[in-house]
Motif scaffolding. Structure first.
Motif, PDB file in Angstrom:
ATOM      1  N   PRO A  78       0.794  -1.231   0.000  1.00 22.17           N
ATOM      2  CA  PRO A  78       0.000   0.000   0.000  1.00 22.17           C
ATOM      3  C   PRO A  78       0.830   1.288   0.000  1.00 22.17           C
ATOM      4  O   PRO A  78       0.454   2.276  -0.627  1.00 22.17           O
ATOM      5  CB  PRO A  78      -0.826  -0.119   1.286  1.00 22.17           C
ATOM      6  N   LEU A  79       1.979   1.275   0.677  1.00 22.03           N
ATOM      7  CA  LEU A  79       2.789   2.493   0.764  1.00 22.03           C
ATOM      8  C   LEU A  79       3.639   2.715  -0.482  1.00 22.03           C
ATOM      9  O   LEU A  79       4.405   3.694  -0.536  1.00 22.03           O
ATOM     10  CB  LEU A  79       3.658   2.463   2.016  1.00 22.03           C
ATOM     11  N   ALA A  80       3.493   1.836  -1.488  1.00 21.43           N
ATOM     12  CA  ALA A  80       4.135   2.105  -2.776  1.00 21.43           C
ATOM     13  C   ALA A  80       3.434   3.257  -3.486  1.00 21.43           C
ATOM     14  O   ALA A  80       3.991   3.877  -4.392  1.00 21.43           O
ATOM     15  CB  ALA A  80       4.118   0.851  -3.655  1.00 21.43           C
ATOM     16  N   VAL A  81       2.185   3.536  -3.062  1.00 25.80           N
ATOM     17  CA  VAL A  81       1.435   4.689  -3.588  1.00 25.80           C
ATOM     18  C   VAL A  81       0.950   5.508  -2.387  1.00 25.80           C
ATOM     19  O   VAL A  81      -0.228   5.541  -2.065  1.00 25.80           O
ATOM     20  CB  VAL A  81       0.259   4.243  -4.478  1.00 25.80           C
ATOM     21  N   PRO A  82       1.850   6.190  -1.698  1.00 24.82           N
ATOM     22  CA  PRO A  82       1.517   6.844  -0.431  1.00 24.82           C
ATOM     23  C   PRO A  82       0.420   7.895  -0.524  1.00 24.82           C
ATOM     24  O   PRO A  82      -0.390   8.027   0.394  1.00 24.82           O
ATOM     25  CB  PRO A  82       2.847   7.467   0.017  1.00 24.82           C
ATOM     26  N   GLU A  83       0.373   8.663  -1.621  1.00 23.75           N
ATOM     27  CA  GLU A  83      -0.661   9.695  -1.736  1.00 23.75           C
ATOM     28  C   GLU A  83      -2.053   9.071  -1.765  1.00 23.75           C
ATOM     29  O   GLU A  83      -2.996   9.577  -1.153  1.00 23.75           O
ATOM     30  CB  GLU A  83      -0.427  10.533  -2.995  1.00 23.75           C
ATOM     31  N   ILE A  84      -2.178   7.960  -2.477  1.00 17.97           N
ATOM     32  CA  ILE A  84      -3.470   7.279  -2.555  1.00 17.97           C
ATOM     33  C   ILE A  84      -3.821   6.669  -1.205  1.00 17.97           C
ATOM     34  O   ILE A  84      -4.918   6.853  -0.671  1.00 17.97           O
ATOM     35  CB  ILE A  84      -3.457   6.200  -3.651  1.00 17.97           C
ATOM     36  N   THR A  85      -2.882   5.921  -0.643  1.00 22.44           N
ATOM     37  CA  THR A  85      -3.158   5.198   0.602  1.00 22.44           C
ATOM     38  C   THR A  85      -3.448   6.136   1.758  1.00 22.44           C
ATOM     39  O   THR A  85      -4.425   5.941   2.496  1.00 22.44           O
ATOM     40  CB  THR A  85      -1.978   4.277   0.941  1.00 22.44           C
ATOM     41  N   LEU A  86      -2.632   7.169   1.936  1.00 23.65           N
ATOM     42  CA  LEU A  86      -2.905   8.119   3.030  1.00 23.65           C
ATOM     43  C   LEU A  86      -4.202   8.879   2.787  1.00 23.65           C
ATOM     44  O   LEU A  86      -4.927   9.200   3.747  1.00 23.65           O
ATOM     45  CB  LEU A  86      -1.734   9.085   3.183  1.00 23.65           C
ATOM     46  N   GLY A  87      -4.519   9.131   1.540  1.00 27.10           N
ATOM     47  CA  GLY A  87      -5.775   9.796   1.233  1.00 27.10           C
ATOM     48  C   GLY A  87      -6.972   8.943   1.598  1.00 27.10           C
ATOM     49  O   GLY A  87      -7.958   9.426   2.184  1.00 27.10           O
ATOM     50  N   ILE A  88      -6.907   7.656   1.272  1.00 29.51           N
ATOM     51  CA  ILE A  88      -7.966   6.721   1.652  1.00 29.51           C
ATOM     52  C   ILE A  88      -8.106   6.667   3.168  1.00 29.51           C
ATOM     53  O   ILE A  88      -9.211   6.678   3.719  1.00 29.51           O
ATOM     54  CB  ILE A  88      -7.667   5.315   1.086  1.00 29.51           C
ATOM     55  N   MET A  89      -6.967   6.615   3.851  1.00 23.14           N
ATOM     56  CA  MET A  89      -6.971   6.566   5.315  1.00 23.14           C
ATOM     57  C   MET A  89      -7.658   7.792   5.910  1.00 23.14           C
ATOM     58  O   MET A  89      -8.488   7.685   6.821  1.00 23.14           O
ATOM     59  CB  MET A  89      -5.534   6.449   5.831  1.00 23.14           C
ATOM     60  N   LYS A  90      -7.327   8.972   5.400  1.00 27.32           N
ATOM     61  CA  LYS A  90      -7.891  10.217   5.936  1.00 27.32           C
ATOM     62  C   LYS A  90      -9.396  10.273   5.724  1.00 27.32           C
ATOM     63  O   LYS A  90     -10.156  10.668   6.623  1.00 27.32           O
ATOM     64  CB  LYS A  90      -7.219  11.414   5.274  1.00 27.32           C
ATOM     65  N   ILE A  91      -9.851   9.870   4.538  1.00 28.67           N
ATOM     66  CA  ILE A  91     -11.289   9.894   4.252  1.00 28.67           C
ATOM     67  C   ILE A  91     -12.025   8.916   5.167  1.00 28.67           C
ATOM     68  O   ILE A  91     -13.064   9.252   5.751  1.00 28.67           O
ATOM     69  CB  ILE A  91     -11.552   9.544   2.769  1.00 28.67           C
ATOM     70  N   ALA A  92     -11.491   7.704   5.290  1.00 24.49           N
ATOM     71  CA  ALA A  92     -12.143   6.696   6.140  1.00 24.49           C
ATOM     72  C   ALA A  92     -12.247   7.178   7.583  1.00 24.49           C
ATOM     73  O   ALA A  92     -13.297   7.049   8.228  1.00 24.49           O
ATOM     74  CB  ALA A  92     -11.367   5.379   6.071  1.00 24.49           C
ATOM     75  N   LYS A  93     -11.178   7.754   8.098  1.00 28.17           N
ATOM     76  CA  LYS A  93     -11.202   8.212   9.495  1.00 28.17           C
ATOM     77  C   LYS A  93     -12.087   9.452   9.674  1.00 28.17           C
ATOM     78  O   LYS A  93     -12.686   9.632  10.739  1.00 28.17           O
ATOM     79  CB  LYS A  93      -9.792   8.518   9.984  1.00 28.17           C
TER      80      LYS A  93
END
Length: 362
Positions: A78-93
């Motif tokens: 997942p951290l191979a695409v950090p902008e996508i993954t952190l963005g998904i995390m922020k929206i979910a939280k």
């Protein structure tokens, strides 16, 4: 009543319910070369992966339809695409979902770790397959992977102490195979040394020729269940570390990994919803990196978030037909390679569902 039982009761009573958890694979890109990974036998067109904007849109949709949890995994790392993954995390939280991620641990930076702690992400699961570099790096296919992962776990601890001592919870997960099954007690010791409160194991899935050769044979399984796992559990208990070892004790068919279809069908006694061989298509869908929506961790269907909304897919014709198929005990070929501990999880769900209905009737 827990979220799983509540959802299943709605389906049982003729209604509909959103998933309890949605698993997301942000990418198939990975920096490691794990010998048991299906990436060895597949060619991926990374240009076909879901765009950042689409992932964010789908995460918003999932978050608003009543899903409780999101699991970010892979596929790739997942951290191979950090902008996508952190963005998904922020929206979910931002919508109050419980967030969980499985990572190989090597791509994290101090900045990303700090961000994950600040947003209140709930759990980060690090994949560690040996207590020392020799075994872990051999299985993961890259020298130095062990030290990089352990270093990042320690950095997580430092930022948690500064920002939020409780979140994220840090866990270890291990792919059980012939190279590491005797070292599980040492894995428990490693978890204790790192201040980790939970460790889980899953027997290797048979998804490429190499993984066939490294799965436990019957004699190794007996040694593992009768000796090694008892020692590991005693250590875990003494350290206060949670494990899923009890589910492995129930897994009497570790050597049958890759040939599990008939084993999954064994508990089924009729076509009743209360005796289904598997409840995953009602609870835990997966969205692949290319947008394909799967009803569980292994089965494949013709459904894609690039063509239709997740909600329409979940409640739509294709998934409805698949669920009817499962109710008839007609499992797809992909079920041969189910995640082994999911069998005992389904047993627990089945028992809980029956107990809940019985208590209502009583």
């Amino acid at each position: 009543m827990d979220g799983i039982t509540r959802r299943l009761l709605k389906w049982y009573q003729g209604g509909k319910a959103p998933p309890e958890t949605v698993q997301i694979y942000p990418t198939n890109r990975c920096n490691l070369k794990c010998i048991f990974c299906s990436l060895h036998i597949q060619d991926f067109d990374y240009k076909d992966e879901v765009s950042k904007d689409k992932w964010f849109q789908v995460t918003e949709e999932i978050s608003k339809m009543g899903v409780e949890k999101i699991l970010i995994s892979g596929g790739g790392e997942p951290l191979a695409v950090p902008e996508i993954t952190l963005g998904i995390m922020k929206i979910a939280k931002s919508h109050g979902l419980h967030g969980r991620m499985i990572t190989n641990g090597t791509f994290w930076t101090r900045e990303l770790i700090k961000e994950a702690v600040e947003i209140g992400w709930d759990c980060v699961v690090f994949s560690v397959d040996g207590p020392k570099p020799k075994v872990h790096d051999m299985l993961r296919g890259v020298k130095g992977a062990f030290y990089q992962t352990i270093k990042n776990i320690k950095i997580f601890r430092k930022y948690k102490e500064k920002i939020n001592k409780n979140l994220p919870a840090i866990e270890l997960t291990t792919v059980l195979n012939i190279h590491n099954y005797k070292e599980i007690p040492e894995m428990v010791k490693l978890a204790h040394t790192l201040g980790i409160g939970s460790i889980n194991m899953e027997p290797v899935c048979v998804n490429n020729p190499i993984s066939v050769r490294i799965k436990l044979k019957k004699i190794q399984r007996e040694d593992f269940l009768h000796s090694t796992i008892s020692q590991a559990q005693k250590l875990a208990d003494s350290f206060g570390i949670r494990t899923n070892f009890s589910r492995l004790r129930e897994a009497k068919f570790i050597e049958k990994t890759g040939n599990l279809r008939d084993v999954i069908l064994q508990p089924k006694t009729d076509n009743s919803f209360l005796s289904l061989p598997c409840y995953e298509p009602w609870l835990w869908p997966k969205i692949e990196a290319n947008g394909q929506v799967c009803p569980c961790s292994t089965a494949i269907l013709d459904a894609n978030i690039k063509k239709k909304s997740f909600k329409k897919i979940w409640y739509g014709k294709t998934f409805k037909q698949f669920r009817k198929r499962i109710m008839k005990g007609d499992l797809p070929d992909e079920c041969e390679n189910c995640v082994l501990t999911h069998l005992s999880i389904n047993n627990e769900i089945r028992d809980k569902l029956r107990d809940t209905l019985n208590s209502r009737c009583g």
